[in-house]
Design a protein around this motif. Structure first.
Motif, mmCIF file in Angstrom:
data_model
loop_
_atom_site.group_PDB
_atom_site.id
_atom_site.type_symbol
_atom_site.label_atom_id
_atom_site.label_comp_id
_atom_site.label_asym_id
_atom_site.label_seq_id
_atom_site.Cartn_x
_atom_site.Cartn_y
_atom_site.Cartn_z
ATOM 1 N N GLN A 28 11.082 4.699 16.543
ATOM 2 C CA GLN A 28 9.958 4.300 15.703
ATOM 3 C C GLN A 28 9.570 5.420 14.739
ATOM 4 O OE1 GLN A 28 7.591 3.173 19.185
ATOM 5 N NE2 GLN A 28 7.107 1.244 18.141
ATOM 6 N N LEU A 29 9.577 6.652 15.223
ATOM 7 C CA LEU A 29 9.245 7.783 14.358
ATOM 8 C C LEU A 29 10.216 7.875 13.185
ATOM 9 C CD1 LEU A 29 8.425 10.494 17.056
ATOM 10 C CD2 LEU A 29 6.798 9.154 15.697
ATOM 11 N N ARG A 30 11.504 7.710 13.468
ATOM 12 C CA ARG A 30 12.508 7.745 12.390
ATOM 13 C C ARG A 30 12.332 6.559 11.440
ATOM 14 N NH1 ARG A 30 15.705 8.948 16.856
ATOM 15 N NH2 ARG A 30 16.587 6.853 16.830
ATOM 16 N N TYR A 31 11.981 5.410 11.991
ATOM 17 C CA TYR A 31 11.771 4.199 11.194
ATOM 18 C C TYR A 31 10.622 4.404 10.216
ATOM 19 C CZ TYR A 31 11.094 -0.823 10.301
ATOM 20 O OH TYR A 31 10.960 -2.060 9.716
ATOM 21 N N TYR A 32 9.503 4.936 10.698
ATOM 22 C CA TYR A 32 8.354 5.184 9.819
ATOM 23 C C TYR A 32 8.690 6.241 8.777
ATOM 24 C CZ TYR A 32 5.860 2.660 13.500
ATOM 25 O OH TYR A 32 5.464 1.726 14.426
ATOM 26 N N GLU A 33 9.497 7.201 9.149
ATOM 27 C CA GLU A 33 9.941 8.209 8.187
ATOM 28 C C GLU A 33 10.820 7.567 7.115
ATOM 29 O OE1 GLU A 33 12.269 12.507 7.996
ATOM 30 O OE2 GLU A 33 12.077 11.488 9.916
ATOM 31 N N SER A 34 11.671 6.621 7.505
ATOM 32 C CA SER A 34 12.539 5.951 6.532
ATOM 33 C C SER A 34 11.739 5.139 5.522
ATOM 34 C CB SER A 34 13.567 5.062 7.241
ATOM 35 O OG SER A 34 12.954 3.888 7.758
ATOM 36 N N PHE A 35 10.549 4.685 5.921
ATOM 37 C CA PHE A 35 9.662 3.961 5.008
ATOM 38 C C PHE A 35 8.750 4.920 4.236
ATOM 39 C CE2 PHE A 35 10.850 0.166 7.299
ATOM 40 C CZ PHE A 35 10.706 -0.845 6.356
ATOM 41 N N GLU A 36 8.962 6.209 4.425
ATOM 42 C CA GLU A 36 8.190 7.261 3.762
ATOM 43 C C GLU A 36 6.700 7.171 4.075
ATOM 44 O OE1 GLU A 36 9.223 7.099 -0.374
ATOM 45 O OE2 GLU A 36 11.154 8.056 -0.019
ATOM 46 N N LEU A 37 6.382 6.708 5.283
ATOM 47 C CA LEU A 37 4.988 6.650 5.713
ATOM 48 C C LEU A 37 4.551 7.976 6.325
ATOM 49 C CD1 LEU A 37 4.963 3.072 7.245
ATOM 50 C CD2 LEU A 37 3.932 3.825 5.096
ATOM 51 N N SER A 81 4.479 5.936 -0.966
ATOM 52 C CA SER A 81 5.048 7.164 -0.420
ATOM 53 C C SER A 81 3.910 8.137 -0.164
ATOM 54 C CB SER A 81 6.074 7.779 -1.374
ATOM 55 O OG SER A 81 5.421 8.203 -2.545
ATOM 56 N N ILE A 82 4.136 9.030 0.764
ATOM 57 C CA ILE A 82 3.092 9.976 1.095
ATOM 58 C C ILE A 82 2.971 11.009 -0.008
ATOM 59 C CG2 ILE A 82 3.258 9.653 3.574
ATOM 60 C CD1 ILE A 82 4.908 12.165 3.735
ATOM 61 N N LYS A 83 1.774 11.449 -0.236
ATOM 62 C CA LYS A 83 1.532 12.467 -1.238
ATOM 63 C C LYS A 83 1.790 13.825 -0.599
ATOM 64 C CE LYS A 83 -1.941 9.660 -3.491
ATOM 65 N NZ LYS A 83 -1.862 8.503 -2.672
ATOM 66 N N PRO A 84 2.402 14.728 -1.327
ATOM 67 C CA PRO A 84 2.650 16.045 -0.746
ATOM 68 C C PRO A 84 1.322 16.721 -0.425
ATOM 69 C CG PRO A 84 3.279 15.993 -3.067
ATOM 70 C CD PRO A 84 2.868 14.615 -2.679
ATOM 71 N N GLU A 85 1.232 17.259 0.779
ATOM 72 C CA GLU A 85 0.025 17.948 1.204
ATOM 73 C C GLU A 85 0.252 19.439 1.118
ATOM 74 O OE1 GLU A 85 -1.217 16.781 5.079
ATOM 75 O OE2 GLU A 85 -1.159 14.656 4.601
ATOM 76 N N VAL A 86 -0.811 20.158 0.957
ATOM 77 C CA VAL A 86 -0.725 21.606 0.996
ATOM 78 C C VAL A 86 -0.500 21.992 2.444
ATOM 79 C CG1 VAL A 86 -1.956 23.757 0.582
ATOM 80 C CG2 VAL A 86 -2.268 21.822 -0.964
ATOM 81 N N THR A 87 0.551 22.720 2.676
ATOM 82 C CA THR A 87 0.887 23.106 4.043
ATOM 83 C C THR A 87 0.768 24.610 4.194
ATOM 84 O OG1 THR A 87 3.203 23.364 3.498
ATOM 85 C CG2 THR A 87 2.511 21.181 4.282
ATOM 86 N N ALA A 88 0.868 25.037 5.415
ATOM 87 C CA ALA A 88 0.760 26.455 5.713
ATOM 88 C C ALA A 88 1.820 27.261 4.961
ATOM 89 C CB ALA A 88 0.897 26.686 7.208
ATOM 90 N N THR A 89 2.994 26.681 4.773
ATOM 91 C CA THR A 89 4.069 27.425 4.114
ATOM 92 C C THR A 89 3.782 27.637 2.638
ATOM 93 O OG1 THR A 89 5.299 25.373 3.776
ATOM 94 C CG2 THR A 89 5.858 26.680 5.721
ATOM 95 N N THR A 90 2.937 26.786 2.040
ATOM 96 C CA THR A 90 2.621 26.965 0.628
ATOM 97 C C THR A 90 1.417 27.864 0.423
ATOM 98 O OG1 THR A 90 1.245 24.979 0.582
ATOM 99 C CG2 THR A 90 3.570 24.726 -0.026
ATOM 100 N N THR A 91 0.646 28.121 1.467
ATOM 101 C CA THR A 91 -0.554 28.937 1.309
ATOM 102 C C THR A 91 -0.382 30.344 1.853
ATOM 103 O OG1 THR A 91 -1.459 28.091 3.375
ATOM 104 C CG2 THR A 91 -2.092 26.951 1.362
ATOM 105 N N SER A 92 0.414 30.511 2.869
ATOM 106 C CA SER A 92 0.646 31.836 3.424
ATOM 107 C C SER A 92 1.899 31.805 4.284
ATOM 108 C CB SER A 92 -0.552 32.281 4.266
ATOM 109 O OG SER A 92 -0.683 31.456 5.395
ATOM 110 N N ALA A 93 2.455 32.972 4.478
ATOM 111 C CA ALA A 93 3.642 33.054 5.322
ATOM 112 C C ALA A 93 3.196 33.108 6.778
ATOM 113 C CB ALA A 93 4.460 34.281 4.952
ATOM 114 N N ILE A 94 3.682 32.186 7.562
ATOM 115 C CA ILE A 94 3.359 32.152 8.982
ATOM 116 C C ILE A 94 4.635 31.783 9.719
ATOM 117 C CG2 ILE A 94 2.550 29.763 8.881
ATOM 118 C CD1 ILE A 94 0.492 30.530 11.043
#
Length: 123
Positions: A28-37, A81-94
């Motif tokens: 199911q997780l892969r299925y939802y990913e394939s629908f870009e949810l 499609s999901i909108k790109p979110e600001v993630t930790a990798t874009t704000t600081s190196a962790i």
């Protein structure tokens, strides 16, 4: 970005943890990913990693489907499609290790909070 938002966007949950938290199967997780949810991040070993924001979205998808909506309707409601979110990798190196430690500390605090609520807090 506030610390809470940063921590909720950290992708540290593996597929097995996500399955336990959502009650969904790996398929199911892969299925939802394939629908870009939902779009989990990938580790250096290409393993899917989910954030708490992803968990909330997956539970929302599950609720919509349980209410009788079709995948087409869910996509329309949540967006094509999901909108790109600001993630930790874009704000600081962790590092992955740091992210897992932060998540573990948060879960321990959440467990302590639940323990302190007592049985009388539910009714």
């Amino acid at each position: 970005m506030r610390e809470k938002e940063l921590r909720q966007s950290l992708a540290v949950l593996t597929v097995s943890s996500t399955m336990k938290l959502t009650g969904l199967s790996a398929r199911q997780l892969r299925y939802y990913e394939s629908f870009e949810l939902v779009k989990p991040q990938r580790s250096t070993g290409n393993q899917r990693l989910y954030s708490l924001n992803d968990i909330n979205r997956l539970l929302e998808i599950k609720d919509y489907l349980d209410s009788g909506m079709t995948m087409k309707e869910v996509r329309r409601v949540l967006g094509a499609s999901i909108k790109p979110e600001v993630t930790a990798t874009t704000t600081s190196a962790i590092t992955d290790t740091q992210a897992r430690k932060i998540f573990q500390e948060d879960m321990l605090r959440a467990g302590q909070w639940l323990d302190n609520q007592g049985p009388n807090s539910l009714g």
